[in-house]
Design a protein around this motif. Structure first.
Motif, short mmCIF file in Angstrom:
data_model
loop_
_atom_site.label_atom_id
_atom_site.label_comp_id
_atom_site.label_asym_id
_atom_site.label_seq_id
_atom_site.Cartn_x
_atom_site.Cartn_y
_atom_site.Cartn_z
N PRO A 264 0.82 -1.21 0.00
CA PRO A 264 0.00 0.00 0.00
C PRO A 264 0.86 1.27 0.00
O PRO A 264 2.08 1.18 0.16
CB PRO A 264 -0.80 -0.13 1.30
N PRO A 265 0.23 2.43 -0.15
CA PRO A 265 0.99 3.68 -0.25
C PRO A 265 1.99 3.90 0.88
O PRO A 265 3.07 4.46 0.65
CB PRO A 265 -0.12 4.76 -0.23
N GLU A 266 1.65 3.45 2.07
CA GLU A 266 2.54 3.65 3.22
C GLU A 266 3.90 2.97 3.03
O GLU A 266 4.90 3.36 3.64
CB GLU A 266 1.88 3.13 4.50
N LEU A 267 3.93 1.95 2.18
CA LEU A 267 5.18 1.23 1.94
C LEU A 267 6.21 2.12 1.25
O LEU A 267 7.42 1.88 1.36
CB LEU A 267 4.90 -0.02 1.09
N LEU A 268 5.76 3.15 0.56
CA LEU A 268 6.68 4.05 -0.13
C LEU A 268 7.65 4.68 0.87
O LEU A 268 8.85 4.81 0.58
CB LEU A 268 5.92 5.13 -0.90
N HIS A 269 7.17 5.05 2.04
CA HIS A 269 8.05 5.64 3.06
C HIS A 269 9.10 4.62 3.51
O HIS A 269 10.27 4.97 3.73
CB HIS A 269 7.21 6.10 4.26
N VAL A 270 8.70 3.38 3.64
CA VAL A 270 9.63 2.32 4.05
C VAL A 270 10.71 2.14 2.99
O VAL A 270 11.90 2.03 3.30
CB VAL A 270 8.87 1.00 4.28
N TRP A 271 10.30 2.11 1.73
CA TRP A 271 11.26 1.94 0.63
C TRP A 271 12.24 3.11 0.57
O TRP A 271 13.45 2.90 0.41
CB TRP A 271 10.51 1.82 -0.69
N LEU A 272 11.73 4.32 0.67
CA LEU A 272 12.60 5.49 0.59
C LEU A 272 13.58 5.53 1.75
O LEU A 272 14.75 5.91 1.59
CB LEU A 272 11.76 6.78 0.53
N ASP A 273 13.13 5.14 2.91
CA ASP A 273 14.00 5.08 4.08
C ASP A 273 15.11 4.04 3.86
O ASP A 273 16.29 4.29 4.16
CB ASP A 273 13.18 4.74 5.32
N GLU A 274 14.72 2.88 3.34
CA GLU A 274 15.70 1.81 3.08
C GLU A 274 16.75 2.25 2.06
O GLU A 274 17.95 2.05 2.26
CB GLU A 274 14.98 0.56 2.59
#
Length: 318
Positions: free
Chosen positions: A47-57
């Motif tokens: 979901p959209p919230e995963l984008l923050h996780v990816w960018l952080d990684e």
């Protein structure tokens, strides 16, 4: 011609294109560590919230790599934003890019000042992909910093124009950063893009057959086994013309040589016209895949591209 400072020290003048489903953090990190621009579509993070996780990684791992390799830092990365009315996530995803100060944003299927202004607010740069001169002028008038000329033969959504014609006409009015997409799968093709007037080669399909790509084994092997004659250009699957692997269309039970025309006005991005879905079941690829001979790590693919690039330059200069 001027190139942004952030792109001056790439190992090779290559931007890896963002590919739906295929591109993920693992792939982007490997591309950037290898010295070329890595990218992914924001819509791949669901979901959209995963984008923050990816960018952080991505930002943390590249920062750690740079700290350990000050003489060989990573290349910047890019996030692709679909600027189309079917993308309900656009505002959310742009805000995520601003939060993480994504170095490069690639906009597609629409150009709006709002996105450009948001990315410029922290010093990021925006490339917009285009298939003709009208789209190029429109994107620049709305604040894009650079262009990606998507010419005939490019994987996924692609234009019908020869790269020679498209680059030539763009350079009549634009001397800024310009990438060329269209059947580029070798280092020699990257050098040819530069000779034509582009600053970067834009490569996608060659990276599908990589260990890091988020593609099923059958897709990767089909890239290796196929050539230019196995590519079908059609708008049936998304409403916009693109290049797809003929064997995947046949495997979905369709006549690849007699596909109907789709109604562009009814395009629902990411949804297929039939039961088989574009990108997931109907696999995109560009006409340059004949150069891909095996599945291997991204680091080795970039090594090959560099070797070919240098050999081609030597051959031309000698």
């Amino acid at each position: 011609m001027s190139v942004p400072k952030i792109l001056e020290k790439l190992r090779l003048p290559i931007i890896a294109s963002p590919m739906f489903i295929i591109s993920n953090p693992k792939m982007v990190i490997a591309q950037c560590k290898a010295g070329i621009v890595g990218s992914f579509p924001a819509l791949n993070a669901r979901p959209p919230e995963l984008l923050h996780v990816w960018l952080d990684e991505i930002t943390n791992e590249l920062a750690e790599f740079d700290a350990k390799n000050p003489d060989r830092p990573s290349a910047p990365f890019a996030v692709n934003q679909i600027v189309h009315n079917s993308n309900a996530r656009l505002q959310h995803d742009v805000e995520a890019c601003v939060k993480f100060k994504v170095p490069i944003v690639i906009t597609s299927l629409g150009a709006v000042p709002m996105v450009n202004d948001a990315i410029h607010s922290y010093g990021g740069i925006v490339f917009h992909d285009i298939i003709n001169v009208r789209h190029a002028k429109s994107a620049l008038s709305k604040g894009a910093d650079g262009l990606i000329a998507v010419a005939a033969g490019a994987g996924g959504h692609a234009g019908p124009l020869s790269p020679f014609a498209l680059i030539q006409e763009i350079r009549e009015f634009f001397d800024g950063p310009l990438a060329l997409s269209g059947a580029i799968a070798t280092g020699g093709a990257v050098l040819a893009a530069e000779a034509m007037g582009a600053d970067f080669g834009y490569i996608g399909s060659a990276f599908i057959a990589s260990d890091e790509a988020n593609a099923v084994d059958g897709y990767k092997q089909m890239i290796v086994d196929s050539g230019a004659s196995d590519i079908v250009y059609s708008n049936y699957f998304t409403g916009i013309h693109g290049n797809y692997l003929k064997p995947s269309i046949i495997a979905a039970g369709m006549d690849a040589d007699n596909l109907p025309e789709a109604d562009k006005s009814k395009m629902d991005f990411g949804a297929a016209t039939s039961g088989a879905k574009a990108w997931k079941d109907i696999w995109g690829a560009g006409q340059g895949i004949g150069a891909v001979k095996k599945i291997e790590p991204i680091a080795k693919i970039v090594d090959r591209l560099e070797s070919e690039y240098l050999a081609s330059k030597k051959r031309v200069c000698d």
